[in-house]
Design an enzyme around this catalytic site. Structure first.
Site: not given
Ligand code: URA
Length: 245
Positions: A108
Site C-alpha cells: 500500500d
Molecule cells: N498488507 C497490507 O495491509 N498492506 C500491505 O501493503 C501489505 C500487506
C-alpha cells in the site's frame, strides 16, 4: 556464428527501453551504436546483446532485470497513478522495458519495506503464488492494545476477512509489545494485514515489510528509496537461506 541469443538491433534496443525502432535506425545512421567495437551497419542486423554499445556504453541489463528495493511510505506501486510512484526511484528507461519491469505484488501507499521489482514474469508468479509458500513478514504498530487471542486466531486458518468467503491461510504472529506485532503471511490478499487486524477489532497505524522468506531488509541495509540489482539465483538463495554473514 550461432544465432542463439542474437536478436535484431532495433528490437533489442526498443525492448530494453532505449527508444523506438525508428529512433534506433536514426542512431545507426548517426554512428551512435557499435557492435563488437565497429559502427552498427543496419537497425535490422542481428546482434549479441553483450557486444552492443550505445553512446559508448554497454547495454543496461540485457538478460533481465530484478531489484531489491526499500519502498518508502507515500510511494505508490503503479506505473500510471498520480503522485509519487515507486518507479520514480529507478532509471526512466527501465519503465519502458518489455516485458514490463513490475513489482512482485504490491505494498500500500502507506506501507514501507522490502519489495522485489522484476521484468521476469515467471519469477514474479513464483514469488507471489501461495503454492510456493514464501512468507512475507510485516511489523505492525497498532492503535489499540492487543486482546491476547490474535496469535491463535491468525494461526487457526479460520480467520475470515470482511467481504471474503475463504478464510486466510494460517499466519505466524509474534507479540512484541502491547501495541506491536510481527506477522508472517503466506499469501497476498488485498490490504491483508490491515484487514486481519480490522477483523480482530484493531487498526494498523504503521506497517513495514521486514522480510521476504529469510531475506531481511536489515541484512540488505537499503535506505528508503534505495535499490540493489540482484541476479535470480542469488535472490532465490537469499529468500531460502538469508544473506550469509
Ligand atoms: N498488507 C497490507 O495491509 N498492506 C500491505 O501493503 C501489505 C500487506
Amino acid at each position: 556464428m550461432s544465432n542463439i541469443c542474437r536478436e535484431r538491433l532495433d528490437r533489442l534496443l526498443s525492448r530494453l527501453g532505449y527508444g523506438t525502432r525508428k529512433q534506433v535506425a536514426a542512431w545507426v545512421r548517426q554512428g551512435l551504436i557499435e557492435v563488437n567495437g565497429e559502427p552498427a551497419v543496419a537497425a535490422s542486423q542481428k546482434v549479441d546483446p553483450a557486444c552492443v554499445c550505445v553512446n559508448g556504453e554497454v547495454l543496461d541489463f540485457p538478460y533481465g532485470l530484478t531489484v531489491l528495493y526499500h519502498k518508502p511510505v507515500g510511494a505508490v506501486c503503479s506505473h500510471r497513478e498520480q503522485g509519487r510512484l515507486i518507479y520514480d526511484d529507478f532509471p526512466l528507461r527501465w519503465s519502458q522495458r518489455k516485458p514490463p519491469f513490475s513489482s512482485v505484488g504490491r505494498l500500500d501507499k502507506e506501507t514501507s519495506g522490502l519489495l522485489i521489482v522484476t521484468d521476469n514474469g515467471q519469477l514474479n508468479h513464483a514469488l507471489t503464488s501461495p503454492k510456493h509458500g514464501i512468507g512475507k513478514t510485516y511489523r505492525a504498530r497498532l492503535a489499540r492494545p492487543l486482546r491476547g487471542d490474535e496469535i491463535e486466531l491468525f494461526a487457526s486458518g479460520h480467520l475470515l476477512l470482511e467481504g471474503e468467503q475463504t478464510p486466510c491461510l494460517p499466519a505466524q504472529a509474534v507479540r512484541l509489545g502491547e501495541y506491536e506485532m510481527d506477522i508472517t503471511v503466506f499469501e497476498g490478499r488485498y490490504h491483508q494485514i490491515r484487514r486481519m487486524f480490522a477483523a480482530v477489532g484493531n487498526h494498523v497505524e504503521a506497517l513495514h515489510r521486514r522480510a521476504i522468506g529469510a531475506l531481511t531488509l536489515d541484512a540488505l541495509a537499503l535506505a528508503e528509496g534505495e535499490f540493489r540489482v540482484v541476479d535470480e539465483t542469488t535472490l532465490l538463495t537469499w529468500i531460502e537461506h538469508g544473506i550469509a554473514a
